[in-house]
Design a protein around this motif. Sequence first.
Motif, PDB file in Angstrom:
ATOM      1  N   PHE A 170       0.831  -1.204   0.000  1.00  0.00           N
ATOM      2  CA  PHE A 170       0.000   0.000   0.000  1.00  0.00           C
ATOM      3  C   PHE A 170       0.865   1.254   0.000  1.00  0.00           C
ATOM      4  CE2 PHE A 170      -3.157  -2.989   1.701  1.00  0.00           C
ATOM      5  CZ  PHE A 170      -4.218  -2.684   0.872  1.00  0.00           C
ATOM      6  N   GLN A 171       1.830   1.299   0.931  1.00  0.00           N
ATOM      7  CA  GLN A 171       2.683   2.486   1.023  1.00  0.00           C
ATOM      8  C   GLN A 171       3.521   2.645  -0.238  1.00  0.00           C
ATOM      9  OE1 GLN A 171       2.419   0.071   3.319  1.00  0.00           O
ATOM     10  NE2 GLN A 171       2.631   0.836   5.386  1.00  0.00           N
ATOM     11  N   ALA A 172       4.074   1.514  -0.718  1.00  0.00           N
ATOM     12  CA  ALA A 172       4.944   1.599  -1.887  1.00  0.00           C
ATOM     13  C   ALA A 172       4.159   2.089  -3.100  1.00  0.00           C
ATOM     14  CB  ALA A 172       5.553   0.233  -2.165  1.00  0.00           C
ATOM     15  N   GLY A 173       2.924   1.614  -3.237  1.00  0.00           N
ATOM     16  CA  GLY A 173       2.111   2.063  -4.366  1.00  0.00           C
ATOM     17  C   GLY A 173       1.871   3.546  -4.333  1.00  0.00           C
ATOM     18  N   ILE A 174       1.543   4.063  -3.141  1.00  0.00           N
ATOM     19  CA  ILE A 174       1.292   5.498  -3.018  1.00  0.00           C
ATOM     20  C   ILE A 174       2.572   6.276  -3.325  1.00  0.00           C
ATOM     21  CG2 ILE A 174       0.641   7.319  -1.445  1.00  0.00           C
ATOM     22  CD1 ILE A 174      -1.710   5.771  -1.787  1.00  0.00           C
ATOM     23  N   ILE A 175       3.716   5.803  -2.790  1.00  0.00           N
ATOM     24  CA  ILE A 175       4.963   6.562  -2.988  1.00  0.00           C
ATOM     25  C   ILE A 175       5.350   6.561  -4.462  1.00  0.00           C
ATOM     26  CG2 ILE A 175       7.410   6.621  -2.423  1.00  0.00           C
ATOM     27  CD1 ILE A 175       6.678   5.568   0.308  1.00  0.00           C
ATOM     28  N   PHE A 176       5.172   5.417  -5.121  1.00  0.00           N
ATOM     29  CA  PHE A 176       5.466   5.358  -6.559  1.00  0.00           C
ATOM     30  C   PHE A 176       4.577   6.345  -7.318  1.00  0.00           C
ATOM     31  CE2 PHE A 176       4.710   3.631 -10.780  1.00  0.00           C
ATOM     32  CZ  PHE A 176       6.004   3.475 -11.224  1.00  0.00           C
ATOM     33  N   ALA A 177       3.270   6.334  -6.983  1.00  0.00           N
ATOM     34  CA  ALA A 177       2.351   7.247  -7.660  1.00  0.00           C
ATOM     35  C   ALA A 177       2.742   8.694  -7.396  1.00  0.00           C
ATOM     36  CB  ALA A 177       0.921   6.982  -7.188  1.00  0.00           C
ATOM     37  N   VAL A 178       3.166   8.979  -6.154  1.00  0.00           N
ATOM     38  CA  VAL A 178       3.527  10.357  -5.827  1.00  0.00           C
ATOM     39  C   VAL A 178       4.766  10.800  -6.606  1.00  0.00           C
ATOM     40  CG1 VAL A 178       4.428  11.765  -3.940  1.00  0.00           C
ATOM     41  CG2 VAL A 178       2.363  10.478  -3.626  1.00  0.00           C
ATOM     42  N   GLY A 179       5.699   9.862  -6.856  1.00  0.00           N
ATOM     43  CA  GLY A 179       6.848  10.202  -7.674  1.00  0.00           C
ATOM     44  C   GLY A 179       6.436  10.650  -9.064  1.00  0.00           C
ATOM     45  N   VAL A 180       5.524   9.906  -9.677  1.00  0.00           N
ATOM     46  CA  VAL A 180       5.054  10.274 -11.015  1.00  0.00           C
ATOM     47  C   VAL A 180       4.272  11.585 -10.965  1.00  0.00           C
ATOM     48  CG1 VAL A 180       3.681   9.513 -12.965  1.00  0.00           C
ATOM     49  CG2 VAL A 180       5.034   7.879 -11.707  1.00  0.00           C
ATOM     50  N   ILE A 181       3.491  11.769  -9.868  1.00  0.00           N
ATOM     51  CA  ILE A 181       2.698  12.991  -9.762  1.00  0.00           C
ATOM     52  C   ILE A 181       3.614  14.209  -9.606  1.00  0.00           C
ATOM     53  CG2 ILE A 181       1.071  14.203  -8.262  1.00  0.00           C
ATOM     54  CD1 ILE A 181      -0.260  11.476  -7.789  1.00  0.00           C
TER      55      ILE A 181
END
Lengths: 150, 171, 214
Positions: free
Chosen positions: A39-50
Motif C-alpha cells: 500500500f505504502q509503496a504504491g502510493i509513494i510510486f504514484a507520488v513520484g510520477v505525480i
Amino acid sequence: MNDDHHVILRVVSKMLIPVIVMFAFYTQFHGDFGPGGGFQAGIIFAVGVILYALVFGVPSAMRAVPPVFTRALAAIGVLLYSGVGYWALLQGGNFLEYQALFQEPPGKHKGQHIGILLIELGVLFAVAGAMLTIFYAFAGRVAEIRDKDW
Amino acid sequence: MLEFILERANYWAIIGLMMIGLYITFASGNLIKRLVGLSTFQTSVFLFYVTLGKVAGGTAPILFGADAPAHGGGYGAEEAHHAVTVPGGQALGNASAPVELVNTYSNVLPHVLMLTAIVVGVATLSVGLALIVRIREAYGTIESDEVSEIDLETALAQEAEIDQWLNGAGA
Amino acid sequence: MTGVLEGDIGMALVNILLLAVLFVVAIAIARLRSLFAIVMLSGIYSLVSATWYVVVDAVDVAFTEAAVGAGMSTIVLLGAMLLTSRTAKPDKKFARLGPLLVVVATGVMLIYATVDLPALGDPNSPVNTGVGMQYVQINWADTGIPNVVTSVLGSYRGFDTLGETAVVFLAGLSVALLLGFGERSLAESIRRGDKVHGRGKAAPSQAKPEEDAS
C-alpha cells in the motif's frame, strides 16, 4: 520566458524522482522486515510520477506513463492478487493458502514468503495504477495547473 | 481520580477531534469543506482504534531479538524455530501453538485494519471529489444550499410544464 | 491501572503536544473559508496524526498516513479545488446553532461511554487479549516474517486485503468513469503545439482524438 523561474525546482526534482521511486521499491521489498508494504509503496510510486507531472506538466508525464498503462496496471494488480489465490487452489489448498503453494509441511516458509511477495506486488500495482488513474482524471479536466492561479 | 482521568484523557481528546470533524461536516455548506471534515472524522476514528491497541511498555509489532531467531537468515537457518511448531493440519492458523514472547509488542490487529482503511479512505475521498466536480459542472456551484435551491426551481418548472400540458390536453 | 503514569513523562508530553496541535489545526479548518488553506491544513492534520501513530507504536499506520494523508489526499483535494472554487461561502449566523447543539450532545454521550473503556495501554483489556496478540505469538512459527503487520495483512487476513485492493481498483475505475481518463489535457497540449513545453517529442500526427469527457 516562463520556462526559467522553475529552474531550481526542475533540477532538484530531476534528482529526487529516481530516489522517490527507488524508495518505493525499497518500501515494497523490505516490507517483510520493517514498516512498509504494497500500500505504502504504491502510493509513494504514484507520488513520484505525480511530482513529475506537477513540475514538468501533465502532458509530458502522460507521455512517460500513459493513462492506458496506469489503468492496465491497476487491473493487473488485482488479477495478480487473485491469481495467487487460484494458484493455491490449483495446488490443492484453500484460496490464498500460501502453505499449499509448494505443498510444504507446517514450519516451512518458502510458500509464505513467495505468496506474500506476490500479493504485495499485486497491491503495489493496483494502488499505484488506481492512484495515477485518479490523478490523471482530475488533472485531465483542466488544461494544466497554471502559475497564475496561485 | 487523577489516574482515572489520565488513563482516559486520550480517548476524550480523540472524541473532541471527532466532534470537530462532525461539526465541519454538519455545519458547512461547501461540499469540499464537508469532505475535509469527513476525513478529519475518519482520521480520529483511526486514532481511536490504534489507541485501543497500545500496550503499556510495548513496542512496534516487528519481532526482534530472541523472538525472531535467525532473523534475515536463509531457509536453511530456519531450523532454530521448528521446535515451536506442532504437527497440525495444512490449514493456516492452526499449524502452531502460541509461544511466549520475550519482548512486549503492541496489538497488531488495529494497525492492520487501519492501514487498509486509510488507503480505502483516500480512494473513496477521490470518488466523492469526482462527484463534486460533476456537481459543479452541472450546477455551477458547490454550495449545498444553492444546489438544493436550483433543484427546487427545476422541480417547480417541470411541475408547471406538466400542468400546462395537462390543461392543454383537457381543453 | 498504572499504564500512563508509569511511562516516562517525556512520552506523555509528546502525546499532549501532538494532540494540542491536532486540536488547533482542526479548529482552524472549522473556522477558515479559503479552501486552499483548508486543504493544506488537512494535509498538516494528517502529518501530525502520523507522528502520533509513531508514539502509539503503529509504525506501519504512520507510514501509510504520511504517504496517503499528506501526499495523495492533498493532491486529490487540490485537483478538485482547482476544478471547482477557491472559497467557501460564509455560513449564516444562526445556522451554526443546531449543529453545535447536536455535536456537543453527541460528544457528551461518547465521553460518558468512555468511562467503561479499558485504560490506555492496559495489557488485559478485551482488545489486547483476543486474536490480535495471538497473531504476534504464532506469527514467527507460521510465516517466518518478522513484521507481524505484513504477515497479518498478507497471510492471516489475505481475503480482507484482496477486498481492499478491489475497492481501491473500483474507486479508480469509478473516478475515471465520472471524470474521463484524462486524455483531454494531453490532446489539448498536442493540438496547441509543443511551443509551450519545449521538450515534447510527440509529433502532431500522434495526437489522440479528443475525448468528450464532459
